[in-house]
Motif scaffolding. Sequence first.
Motif, short mmCIF file in Angstrom:
data_model
loop_
_atom_site.label_atom_id
_atom_site.label_comp_id
_atom_site.label_asym_id
_atom_site.label_seq_id
_atom_site.Cartn_x
_atom_site.Cartn_y
_atom_site.Cartn_z
N LYS A 98 0.81 -1.22 0.00
CA LYS A 98 0.00 0.00 0.00
C LYS A 98 0.84 1.28 0.00
CE LYS A 98 -3.72 2.23 2.62
NZ LYS A 98 -4.27 2.92 1.49
N PRO A 99 1.92 1.37 0.80
CA PRO A 99 2.72 2.60 0.75
C PRO A 99 3.28 2.90 -0.65
CG PRO A 99 3.28 1.32 2.69
CD PRO A 99 2.38 0.45 1.85
N LEU A 100 3.65 1.88 -1.38
CA LEU A 100 4.17 2.06 -2.74
C LEU A 100 3.03 2.49 -3.68
CD1 LEU A 100 6.47 1.93 -4.77
CD2 LEU A 100 6.03 -0.52 -5.01
N ARG A 101 1.89 1.80 -3.61
CA ARG A 101 0.74 2.16 -4.44
C ARG A 101 0.30 3.60 -4.17
NH1 ARG A 101 -3.80 -0.35 -2.80
NH2 ARG A 101 -2.91 -1.66 -1.18
N ASP A 102 0.21 3.95 -2.88
CA ASP A 102 -0.25 5.30 -2.52
C ASP A 102 0.77 6.37 -2.89
OD1 ASP A 102 -2.71 4.44 -1.69
OD2 ASP A 102 -2.29 4.62 0.46
N ALA A 103 2.05 6.03 -2.89
CA ALA A 103 3.07 7.01 -3.30
C ALA A 103 2.89 7.36 -4.78
CB ALA A 103 4.47 6.46 -3.04
N VAL A 104 2.64 6.35 -5.61
CA VAL A 104 2.41 6.59 -7.03
C VAL A 104 1.11 7.39 -7.21
CG1 VAL A 104 1.91 5.49 -9.27
CG2 VAL A 104 3.72 4.58 -7.78
N TYR A 105 0.06 6.99 -6.50
CA TYR A 105 -1.21 7.70 -6.56
C TYR A 105 -1.02 9.17 -6.18
CZ TYR A 105 -6.04 8.98 -5.83
OH TYR A 105 -7.25 9.63 -5.91
#
Length: 135
Positions: A98-105
């Motif tokens: 999630k931290p990686l997905r949310d960083a891109v988002y």
Amino acid sequence: MSKWPDDDVILYDGVCVFCSRWVRFVATRDVARRFRFTAIQSAYGTRLAQAFGIDPNDPDTNAVVHGGIAYFKSDAALTVLSALPGWRWTRGFFAVPKPLRDAVYSLVAKNRYRIFGKYEECFVPDADMRARVME
């Protein structure tokens, strides 16, 4: 995640070109007409945003209420996509941390006006989609 009484509601930035295209993308593929939409700039959208701690004047995320639970950022996008016919495969992206997905988002969200543009006013949906808009 927070509770909300209305279900399958997508909260989006109505002046954001990218966000408005996202709504049209979902509406076109949502043949069951499950999802409804509300711009953060509408009275209903502003109330929804404030209930979830999103600044209506500077939104940094879209949100979706699904199954009575509010999802934000990449969780919101993947929850919606994976509910659309032919898009269930996107559930696999939940395996990405999630931290990686949310960083891109967040990177896209932060630069969305600069990259995609901004409307002067909220985009106006066509008559067919209007019935699915909550104001």
